[in-house]
Design a protein around this motif. Structure first.
Motif, PDB file in Angstrom:
ATOM      1  N   PRO A  39      49.512  19.446  35.394  1.00  0.00           N
ATOM      2  CA  PRO A  39      49.625  19.815  36.812  1.00  0.00           C
ATOM      3  C   PRO A  39      49.459  18.657  37.776  1.00  0.00           C
ATOM      4  O   PRO A  39      49.957  18.693  38.890  1.00  0.00           O
ATOM      5  CB  PRO A  39      48.506  20.846  36.986  1.00  0.00           C
ATOM      6  N   GLY A  40      48.754  17.599  37.377  1.00  0.00           N
ATOM      7  CA  GLY A  40      48.521  16.486  38.288  1.00  0.00           C
ATOM      8  C   GLY A  40      49.741  15.646  38.569  1.00  0.00           C
ATOM      9  O   GLY A  40      49.729  14.802  39.464  1.00  0.00           O
ATOM     10  N   SER A  41      50.822  15.852  37.822  1.00  0.00           N
ATOM     11  CA  SER A  41      52.017  15.028  38.002  1.00  0.00           C
ATOM     12  C   SER A  41      53.116  15.744  38.783  1.00  0.00           C
ATOM     13  O   SER A  41      54.242  15.256  38.854  1.00  0.00           O
ATOM     14  CB  SER A  41      52.574  14.619  36.632  1.00  0.00           C
ATOM     15  N   ALA A  42      52.810  16.886  39.363  1.00  0.00           N
ATOM     16  CA  ALA A  42      53.834  17.681  40.037  1.00  0.00           C
ATOM     17  C   ALA A  42      54.411  16.957  41.254  1.00  0.00           C
ATOM     18  O   ALA A  42      53.682  16.334  42.021  1.00  0.00           O
ATOM     19  CB  ALA A  42      53.254  19.026  40.461  1.00  0.00           C
ATOM     20  N   GLU A  43      55.716  17.055  41.425  1.00  0.00           N
ATOM     21  CA  GLU A  43      56.401  16.443  42.555  1.00  0.00           C
ATOM     22  C   GLU A  43      56.806  17.503  43.577  1.00  0.00           C
ATOM     23  O   GLU A  43      57.132  18.634  43.224  1.00  0.00           O
ATOM     24  CB  GLU A  43      57.648  15.686  42.083  1.00  0.00           C
ATOM     25  N   ILE A  44      56.781  17.114  44.832  1.00  0.00           N
ATOM     26  CA  ILE A  44      57.252  17.993  45.894  1.00  0.00           C
ATOM     27  C   ILE A  44      58.770  17.870  45.993  1.00  0.00           C
ATOM     28  O   ILE A  44      59.316  16.769  46.076  1.00  0.00           O
ATOM     29  CB  ILE A  44      56.595  17.633  47.235  1.00  0.00           C
ATOM     30  N   ILE A  45      59.446  19.009  45.971  1.00  0.00           N
ATOM     31  CA  ILE A  45      60.908  19.040  46.072  1.00  0.00           C
ATOM     32  C   ILE A  45      61.281  19.387  47.505  1.00  0.00           C
ATOM     33  O   ILE A  45      60.847  20.416  48.042  1.00  0.00           O
ATOM     34  CB  ILE A  45      61.497  20.083  45.104  1.00  0.00           C
ATOM     35  N   ASN A  46      62.070  18.530  48.123  1.00  0.00           N
ATOM     36  CA  ASN A  46      62.462  18.715  49.518  1.00  0.00           C
ATOM     37  C   ASN A  46      63.750  19.540  49.592  1.00  0.00           C
ATOM     38  O   ASN A  46      64.796  19.117  49.102  1.00  0.00           O
ATOM     39  CB  ASN A  46      62.668  17.353  50.189  1.00  0.00           C
ATOM     40  N   ASN A  47      63.665  20.722  50.188  1.00  0.00           N
ATOM     41  CA  ASN A  47      64.827  21.605  50.318  1.00  0.00           C
ATOM     42  C   ASN A  47      65.421  21.603  51.729  1.00  0.00           C
ATOM     43  O   ASN A  47      66.300  22.419  52.021  1.00  0.00           O
ATOM     44  CB  ASN A  47      64.432  23.038  49.942  1.00  0.00           C
ATOM     45  N   THR A  48      64.963  20.710  52.601  1.00  0.00           N
ATOM     46  CA  THR A  48      65.474  20.629  53.961  1.00  0.00           C
ATOM     47  C   THR A  48      66.922  20.126  53.938  1.00  0.00           C
ATOM     48  O   THR A  48      67.218  19.147  53.257  1.00  0.00           O
ATOM     49  CB  THR A  48      64.625  19.656  54.794  1.00  0.00           C
ATOM     50  N   PRO A  49      67.832  20.760  54.644  1.00  0.00           N
ATOM     51  CA  PRO A  49      69.213  20.253  54.671  1.00  0.00           C
ATOM     52  C   PRO A  49      69.247  18.822  55.201  1.00  0.00           C
ATOM     53  O   PRO A  49      68.619  18.507  56.216  1.00  0.00           O
ATOM     54  CB  PRO A  49      69.927  21.219  55.627  1.00  0.00           C
ATOM     55  N   VAL A 264      48.122  31.097  29.892  1.00  0.00           N
ATOM     56  CA  VAL A 264      46.976  31.564  29.122  1.00  0.00           C
ATOM     57  C   VAL A 264      47.427  31.857  27.699  1.00  0.00           C
ATOM     58  O   VAL A 264      48.474  32.483  27.491  1.00  0.00           O
ATOM     59  CB  VAL A 264      46.362  32.836  29.754  1.00  0.00           C
ATOM     60  N   LYS A 265      46.649  31.404  26.738  1.00  0.00           N
ATOM     61  CA  LYS A 265      46.964  31.663  25.332  1.00  0.00           C
ATOM     62  C   LYS A 265      45.891  32.566  24.744  1.00  0.00           C
ATOM     63  O   LYS A 265      44.710  32.220  24.711  1.00  0.00           O
ATOM     64  CB  LYS A 265      47.022  30.351  24.548  1.00  0.00           C
ATOM     65  N   MET A 266      46.305  33.754  24.295  1.00  0.00           N
ATOM     66  CA  MET A 266      45.382  34.698  23.680  1.00  0.00           C
ATOM     67  C   MET A 266      45.280  34.393  22.186  1.00  0.00           C
ATOM     68  O   MET A 266      46.266  34.049  21.536  1.00  0.00           O
ATOM     69  CB  MET A 266      45.854  36.136  23.888  1.00  0.00           C
ATOM     70  N   SER A 267      44.092  34.535  21.614  1.00  0.00           N
ATOM     71  CA  SER A 267      43.912  34.267  20.180  1.00  0.00           C
ATOM     72  C   SER A 267      44.459  35.390  19.307  1.00  0.00           C
ATOM     73  O   SER A 267      44.710  35.200  18.121  1.00  0.00           O
ATOM     74  CB  SER A 267      42.428  34.050  19.863  1.00  0.00           C
ATOM     75  N   ALA A 268      44.644  36.571  19.889  1.00  0.00           N
ATOM     76  CA  ALA A 268      45.202  37.711  19.153  1.00  0.00           C
ATOM     77  C   ALA A 268      45.685  38.738  20.158  1.00  0.00           C
ATOM     78  O   ALA A 268      45.401  38.634  21.358  1.00  0.00           O
ATOM     79  CB  ALA A 268      44.145  38.323  18.229  1.00  0.00           C
ATOM     80  N   ASP A 269      46.425  39.745  19.678  1.00  0.00           N
ATOM     81  CA  ASP A 269      46.877  40.810  20.580  1.00  0.00           C
ATOM     82  C   ASP A 269      46.229  42.142  20.252  1.00  0.00           C
ATOM     83  O   ASP A 269      46.679  43.190  20.706  1.00  0.00           O
ATOM     84  CB  ASP A 269      48.400  40.923  20.567  1.00  0.00           C
ATOM     85  N   SER A 270      45.173  42.110  19.457  1.00  0.00           N
ATOM     86  CA  SER A 270      44.431  43.342  19.180  1.00  0.00           C
ATOM     87  C   SER A 270      42.965  42.998  18.939  1.00  0.00           C
ATOM     88  O   SER A 270      42.628  41.857  18.584  1.00  0.00           O
ATOM     89  CB  SER A 270      45.010  44.068  17.968  1.00  0.00           C
ATOM     90  N   ILE A 300      42.574  29.117  28.807  1.00  0.00           N
ATOM     91  CA  ILE A 300      43.267  28.932  30.083  1.00  0.00           C
ATOM     92  C   ILE A 300      43.896  27.542  30.062  1.00  0.00           C
ATOM     93  O   ILE A 300      43.208  26.531  30.153  1.00  0.00           O
ATOM     94  CB  ILE A 300      42.292  29.063  31.261  1.00  0.00           C
ATOM     95  N   LEU A 301      45.221  27.497  29.935  1.00  0.00           N
ATOM     96  CA  LEU A 301      45.930  26.230  29.821  1.00  0.00           C
ATOM     97  C   LEU A 301      46.521  25.819  31.165  1.00  0.00           C
ATOM     98  O   LEU A 301      47.674  25.416  31.276  1.00  0.00           O
ATOM     99  CB  LEU A 301      47.037  26.345  28.764  1.00  0.00           C
ATOM    100  N   THR A 302      45.740  25.955  32.215  1.00  0.00           N
ATOM    101  CA  THR A 302      46.179  25.594  33.554  1.00  0.00           C
ATOM    102  C   THR A 302      44.944  25.273  34.375  1.00  0.00           C
ATOM    103  O   THR A 302      43.822  25.570  33.961  1.00  0.00           O
ATOM    104  CB  THR A 302      46.968  26.750  34.199  1.00  0.00           C
ATOM    105  N   SER A 303      45.135  24.669  35.515  1.00  0.00           N
ATOM    106  CA  SER A 303      43.999  24.397  36.390  1.00  0.00           C
ATOM    107  C   SER A 303      44.218  25.011  37.762  1.00  0.00           C
ATOM    108  O   SER A 303      43.514  24.698  38.707  1.00  0.00           O
ATOM    109  CB  SER A 303      43.780  22.883  36.529  1.00  0.00           C
ATOM    110  N   LEU A 369      37.456  19.433  36.617  1.00  0.00           N
ATOM    111  CA  LEU A 369      38.573  19.361  35.677  1.00  0.00           C
ATOM    112  C   LEU A 369      38.316  20.307  34.520  1.00  0.00           C
ATOM    113  O   LEU A 369      37.299  20.205  33.829  1.00  0.00           O
ATOM    114  CB  LEU A 369      38.737  17.934  35.154  1.00  0.00           C
ATOM    115  N   PRO A 370      39.194  21.299  34.277  1.00  0.00           N
ATOM    116  CA  PRO A 370      38.997  22.230  33.169  1.00  0.00           C
ATOM    117  C   PRO A 370      38.886  21.514  31.834  1.00  0.00           C
ATOM    118  O   PRO A 370      39.521  20.484  31.597  1.00  0.00           O
ATOM    119  CB  PRO A 370      40.250  23.110  33.227  1.00  0.00           C
ATOM    120  N   THR A 371      38.052  22.074  30.954  1.00  0.00           N
ATOM    121  CA  THR A 371      37.741  21.432  29.671  1.00  0.00           C
ATOM    122  C   THR A 371      38.540  21.993  28.511  1.00  0.00           C
ATOM    123  O   THR A 371      38.442  21.483  27.401  1.00  0.00           O
ATOM    124  CB  THR A 371      36.254  21.599  29.353  1.00  0.00           C
TER     125      THR A 371
END
Length: 407
Positions: A39-49, A264-270, A300-303, A369-371
């Motif tokens: 997430p720290g490398s995200a760029e701002i995209i300019n949509n202004t004509p 998010v990654k779950m370890s199981a679905d039940s 949690i694979l995000t910040s 910073l998430p661990t």
């Protein structure tokens, strides 16, 4: 809305179971979508004509991967420009920081940086370039303009960098010329001066800029829109020497749409619910368990901040039910998040009840910073409910856990 929905099946058996006024203003429409894994490398995209130079010479700009936006600011000479007079074209090329605020969450702000990475204009002479130099023949429109200046407005004095193509910029009317230069961070001016001829009068018809935007901490942005402004002064930030500006300032009004995804990654679905220590006490001694429970790990694979909500195939009072076909009991569900995740009051999240409607879990955020340590979902059927459950019977139900970055 950026949601991640996790469907879990719960099962148990008793034997086993997220502008300023009076100033030139540009309305900037931009967006940012951080990668949850980086997430720290995200760029701002300019949509202004785009407007200005890059609409006149799109191929030139596309080749260099730049854009231009035009401010309706003009600059006028007060009289003739004598031989050797310098137009400094001072430029604020270094990064400046300003604050933007979330449009719907009070107190949610972020720091954005801006810099002028390119600048240009379309100048207009009071007479044609050919007339000013005495009507010699044999030159192109571009050549007549080039004779007037040192360097030509198509060229750039390092560290400014040229953008105009060879012979590009002169208009067929003999008076107008469009120019653009790139401005690295160490640029302060892109000057030029009248070379061998006095210029009876001229104006800059507009101010074109190529600007860069970046978020200081993109991983902390909350999904939704942020708004804020940054204003440059004409005369100090942009210095055109003796030319008089039509406006004292230029303002960038930024509307930044943030599109965070929760990963998010779950370890199981039940989840199988059982007494603490297992079923042997019931099997060997006939002792009904005090409660049955189970935990499910997730990562949690995000910040980015998010909220959690709960829905069920069999809803009860605020929580979910499991049943054996004829009888049902409620399941208490709670969540524990590792440090540095906290709630909106900056309190740790430990066995926090997860209810239908998500009360209390509307704003979960990282305080650092998430661990990537595991989080836990806790499921419990309390003793008074276990006491009513039918022997030799299996109880099942489905719950949906939603992780939503649109808070």
């Amino acid at each position: 809305m950026n949601k991640l929905l996790n469907r879990l099946v719960l099962g148990s058996a008793l034997c086993g179971f997220a502008s300023l006024a009076n100033a030139a203003v540009l309305e900037v429409q931009a967006e940012i979508k951080p990668d949850p894994l980086n997430p720290g490398s995200a760029e701002i995209i300019n949509n202004t004509p785009a407007s200005g130079f890059c609409t006149e010479y799109p191929n030139t700009c596309n080749t260099r991967k730049i854009r231009s936006d035009s401010f309706n600011i003009s600059f006028q000479s007060s009289g003739s420009i004598p031989v050797g007079q310098v137009i400094p074209f001072g430029i604020p090329a270094t990064w400046r920081t300003f604050t933007v605020a979330h449009s719907s969450i009070p107190g949610a702000t972020a720091d954005i940086q801006i810099r002028i990475a390119g600048v240009g204009t379309r100048y207009r002479l009071s007479k044609t370039a050919q007339e000013i130099i005495g009507h010699p023949g044999g030159e192109t429109d571009f050549g007549y303009h080039a004779i007037l200046w040192a360097p030509s407005w198509a060229q750039a004095i390092p560290p400014c960098q040229s953008v105009n193509g060879t012979g590009q910029g002169a208009w067929g009317n003999g008076t107008d010329f469009s120019a653009f230069w790139l401005t690295p961070e160490n640029v302060t001016t892109c000057p030029r001066y009248s070379r061998d001829y006095e210029i009876p009068g001229m104006s800059l018809q507009r101010l074109d800029v190529h600007y860069e935007l970046r978020a200081v901490r993109p991983e902390q942005l909350i999904s939704g829109n942020y708004e804020g402004s940054y204003t440059y002064s004409i005369g100090s930030d942009f210095d055109m020497g003796g030319l008089t500006a039509s406006d004292p300032s230029m303002t960038f009004n930024l509307n930044l749409a943030v599109k965070q995804d929760v990963n998010v990654k779950m370890s199981a679905d039940s989840v199988a619910l059982a007494p603490k220590g297992g079923w042997m006490e019931w099997i060997t001694h006939g002792r009904r368990p005090e409660k049955i429970l189970g935990d499910l790990r997730f990562f949690i694979l995000t910040s980015s901040p998010f909220k959690m909500d709960l829905s069920c195939s069999q809803p009860g009072v605020g929580t979910c039910l499991i049943n054996n076909g004829t009888h049902e009991v409620p399941v208490d569900i709670s969540v524990s998040l590792p440090s540095p995740w906290v709630d909106d009051a900056d309190q740790p999240v430990a066995r926090r009840p997860l209810k239908i409607g998500g009360a209390g879990l509307e704003h979960l955020k990282p305080a650092g910073l998430p661990t990537r340590q595991p989080s836990l979902l806790h499921f419990e059927v309390q003793q008074d409910s276990v006491a009513t459950m039918h022997d030799d019977s299996s109880y099942r139900g489905t719950v949906n856990i939603t992780f939503d970055s649109d808070i």
